[in-house]
Scaffold this motif. Structure first.
Motif, PDB file in Angstrom:
ATOM      1  N   LEU A  30       0.837  -1.201   0.000  1.00 21.62           N
ATOM      2  CA  LEU A  30       0.000   0.000   0.000  1.00 21.62           C
ATOM      3  C   LEU A  30       0.873   1.253   0.000  1.00 21.62           C
ATOM      4  N   ALA A  31       1.940   1.242   0.763  1.00 20.11           N
ATOM      5  CA  ALA A  31       2.794   2.426   0.912  1.00 20.11           C
ATOM      6  C   ALA A  31       3.683   2.699  -0.290  1.00 20.11           C
ATOM      7  N   TYR A  32       4.041   1.671  -1.037  1.00 16.56           N
ATOM      8  CA  TYR A  32       5.036   1.817  -2.107  1.00 16.56           C
ATOM      9  C   TYR A  32       4.708   2.922  -3.117  1.00 16.56           C
ATOM     10  N   PRO A  33       3.481   3.012  -3.653  1.00 13.69           N
ATOM     11  CA  PRO A  33       3.209   4.100  -4.604  1.00 13.69           C
ATOM     12  C   PRO A  33       3.362   5.490  -3.986  1.00 13.69           C
ATOM     13  N   PHE A  34       3.069   5.604  -2.686  1.00 18.76           N
ATOM     14  CA  PHE A  34       3.233   6.884  -2.004  1.00 18.76           C
ATOM     15  C   PHE A  34       4.711   7.227  -1.854  1.00 18.76           C
ATOM     16  N   ILE A  35       5.540   6.226  -1.597  1.00 21.55           N
ATOM     17  CA  ILE A  35       6.989   6.442  -1.498  1.00 21.55           C
ATOM     18  C   ILE A  35       7.537   6.891  -2.852  1.00 21.55           C
ATOM     19  N   GLU A  36       7.116   6.208  -3.908  1.00 18.61           N
ATOM     20  CA  GLU A  36       7.562   6.589  -5.261  1.00 18.61           C
ATOM     21  C   GLU A  36       7.205   8.033  -5.559  1.00 18.61           C
ATOM     22  N   LYS A  37       5.979   8.410  -5.261  1.00 21.59           N
ATOM     23  CA  LYS A  37       5.506   9.770  -5.557  1.00 21.59           C
ATOM     24  C   LYS A  37       6.288  10.796  -4.735  1.00 21.59           C
ATOM     25  N   ARG A  38       6.525  10.504  -3.465  1.00 24.56           N
ATOM     26  CA  ARG A  38       7.276  11.426  -2.621  1.00 24.56           C
ATOM     27  C   ARG A  38       8.670  11.651  -3.194  1.00 24.56           C
ATOM     28  N   ILE A  39       9.324  10.580  -3.613  1.00 21.83           N
ATOM     29  CA  ILE A  39      10.670  10.694  -4.174  1.00 21.83           C
ATOM     30  C   ILE A  39      10.637  11.437  -5.507  1.00 21.83           C
ATOM     31  N   GLN A  40       9.638  11.158  -6.334  1.00 26.01           N
ATOM     32  CA  GLN A  40       9.517  11.864  -7.618  1.00 26.01           C
ATOM     33  C   GLN A  40       9.361  13.368  -7.416  1.00 26.01           C
ATOM     34  N   LEU A  41       8.654  13.750  -6.349  1.00 32.68           N
ATOM     35  CA  LEU A  41       8.466  15.174  -6.059  1.00 32.68           C
ATOM     36  C   LEU A  41       9.680  15.788  -5.368  1.00 32.68           C
ATOM     37  N   GLY A  42      10.645  14.954  -5.004  1.00 32.49           N
ATOM     38  CA  GLY A  42      11.847  15.462  -4.343  1.00 32.49           C
ATOM     39  C   GLY A  42      11.627  15.842  -2.892  1.00 32.49           C
ATOM     40  N   LEU A  43      10.639  15.223  -2.258  1.00 32.79           N
ATOM     41  CA  LEU A  43      10.331  15.542  -0.867  1.00 32.79           C
ATOM     42  C   LEU A  43      11.015  14.569   0.078  1.00 32.79           C
ATOM     43  N   THR A  44      11.476  15.072   1.189  1.00 33.56           N
ATOM     44  CA  THR A  44      11.973  14.205   2.256  1.00 33.56           C
ATOM     45  C   THR A  44      10.780  13.807   3.116  1.00 33.56           C
ATOM     46  N   GLN A  45      10.989  12.847   3.980  1.00 32.62           N
ATOM     47  CA  GLN A  45       9.927  12.465   4.915  1.00 32.62           C
ATOM     48  C   GLN A  45       9.570  13.642   5.815  1.00 32.62           C
ATOM     49  N   ILE A  46      10.546  14.425   6.195  1.00 33.76           N
ATOM     50  CA  ILE A  46      10.305  15.591   7.055  1.00 33.76           C
ATOM     51  C   ILE A  46       9.437  16.613   6.340  1.00 33.76           C
ATOM     52  N   GLU A  47       9.742  16.890   5.080  1.00 31.89           N
ATOM     53  CA  GLU A  47       8.953  17.863   4.313  1.00 31.89           C
ATOM     54  C   GLU A  47       7.515  17.384   4.129  1.00 31.89           C
ATOM     55  N   LEU A  48       7.351  16.095   3.855  1.00 35.42           N
ATOM     56  CA  LEU A  48       6.012  15.546   3.711  1.00 35.42           C
ATOM     57  C   LEU A  48       5.266  15.619   5.034  1.00 35.42           C
ATOM     58  N   ALA A  49       5.933  15.304   6.109  1.00 37.83           N
ATOM     59  CA  ALA A  49       5.311  15.368   7.436  1.00 37.83           C
ATOM     60  C   ALA A  49       4.823  16.782   7.744  1.00 37.83           C
ATOM     61  N   LYS A  50       5.602  17.780   7.371  1.00 35.65           N
ATOM     62  CA  LYS A  50       5.186  19.170   7.598  1.00 35.65           C
ATOM     63  C   LYS A  50       3.927  19.494   6.799  1.00 35.65           C
ATOM     64  N   ARG A  51       3.850  19.005   5.575  1.00 34.52           N
ATOM     65  CA  ARG A  51       2.647  19.237   4.764  1.00 34.52           C
ATOM     66  C   ARG A  51       1.410  18.614   5.408  1.00 34.52           C
ATOM     67  N   LEU A  52       1.615  17.490   6.086  1.00 36.36           N
ATOM     68  CA  LEU A  52       0.506  16.767   6.714  1.00 36.36           C
ATOM     69  C   LEU A  52       0.284  17.175   8.171  1.00 36.36           C
ATOM     70  N   LYS A  53       1.174  18.017   8.693  1.00 41.96           N
ATOM     71  CA  LYS A  53       1.128  18.408  10.103  1.00 41.96           C
ATOM     72  C   LYS A  53       1.182  17.169  10.997  1.00 41.96           C
ATOM     73  N   THR A  54       2.144  16.323  10.708  1.00 37.91           N
ATOM     74  CA  THR A  54       2.392  15.123  11.495  1.00 37.91           C
ATOM     75  C   THR A  54       3.892  14.988  11.692  1.00 37.91           C
ATOM     76  N   SER A  55       4.327  13.889  12.269  1.00 40.41           N
ATOM     77  CA  SER A  55       5.757  13.703  12.529  1.00 40.41           C
ATOM     78  C   SER A  55       6.423  12.901  11.417  1.00 40.41           C
ATOM     79  N   GLN A  56       7.727  13.078  11.308  1.00 46.80           N
ATOM     80  CA  GLN A  56       8.508  12.301  10.346  1.00 46.80           C
ATOM     81  C   GLN A  56       8.430  10.821  10.687  1.00 46.80           C
ATOM     82  N   SER A  57       8.389  10.511  11.969  1.00 46.47           N
ATOM     83  CA  SER A  57       8.338   9.104  12.366  1.00 46.47           C
ATOM     84  C   SER A  57       7.021   8.454  11.941  1.00 46.47           C
TER      85      SER A  57
END
Length: 90
Positions: A30-57
């Motif tokens: 389930l997570a794999y397509p989301f990981i691919e998309k995040r990497i394609q957009l050049g986002l780190t886990q931290i940057e994505l977490a900020k967009r979602l207002k959640t933690s990197q963990s």
């Protein structure tokens, strides 16, 4: 120390192999397509977490297939990744 671009390039090369190694975790498929998309957009886990207002963990646990995400979380994640969810049953 490697630059973000170098690391990203290496990750993109490794994604198919990474997926094969991790498919034993049910949530990872389930997570794999989301990981691919995040990497394609050049986002780190931290940057994505900020967009979602959640933690990197929280993002790391989701990407590792260690959580059972809600539909609401998946929709928020898709919005943060400028994507749509297409659910199919085969």
């Amino acid at each position: 120390m490697k630059s973000y671009k170098q690391t990203k390039k290496e990750l993109l090369k490794e994604l198919p192999n990474f997926r094969e190694k991790r498919t034993f975790k049910p949530g990872f498929q389930l997570a794999y397509p989301f990981i691919e998309k995040r990497i394609q957009l050049g986002l780190t886990q931290i940057e994505l977490a900020k967009r979602l207002k959640t933690s990197q963990s929280a993002i790391a646990r989701f990407e590792a297939g260690e959580t059972n995400p809600t539909v609401r979380f998946l929709c928020r994640l898709a919005d943060a990744l400028e994507a749509e969810i297409d659910l199919r049953l085969r």
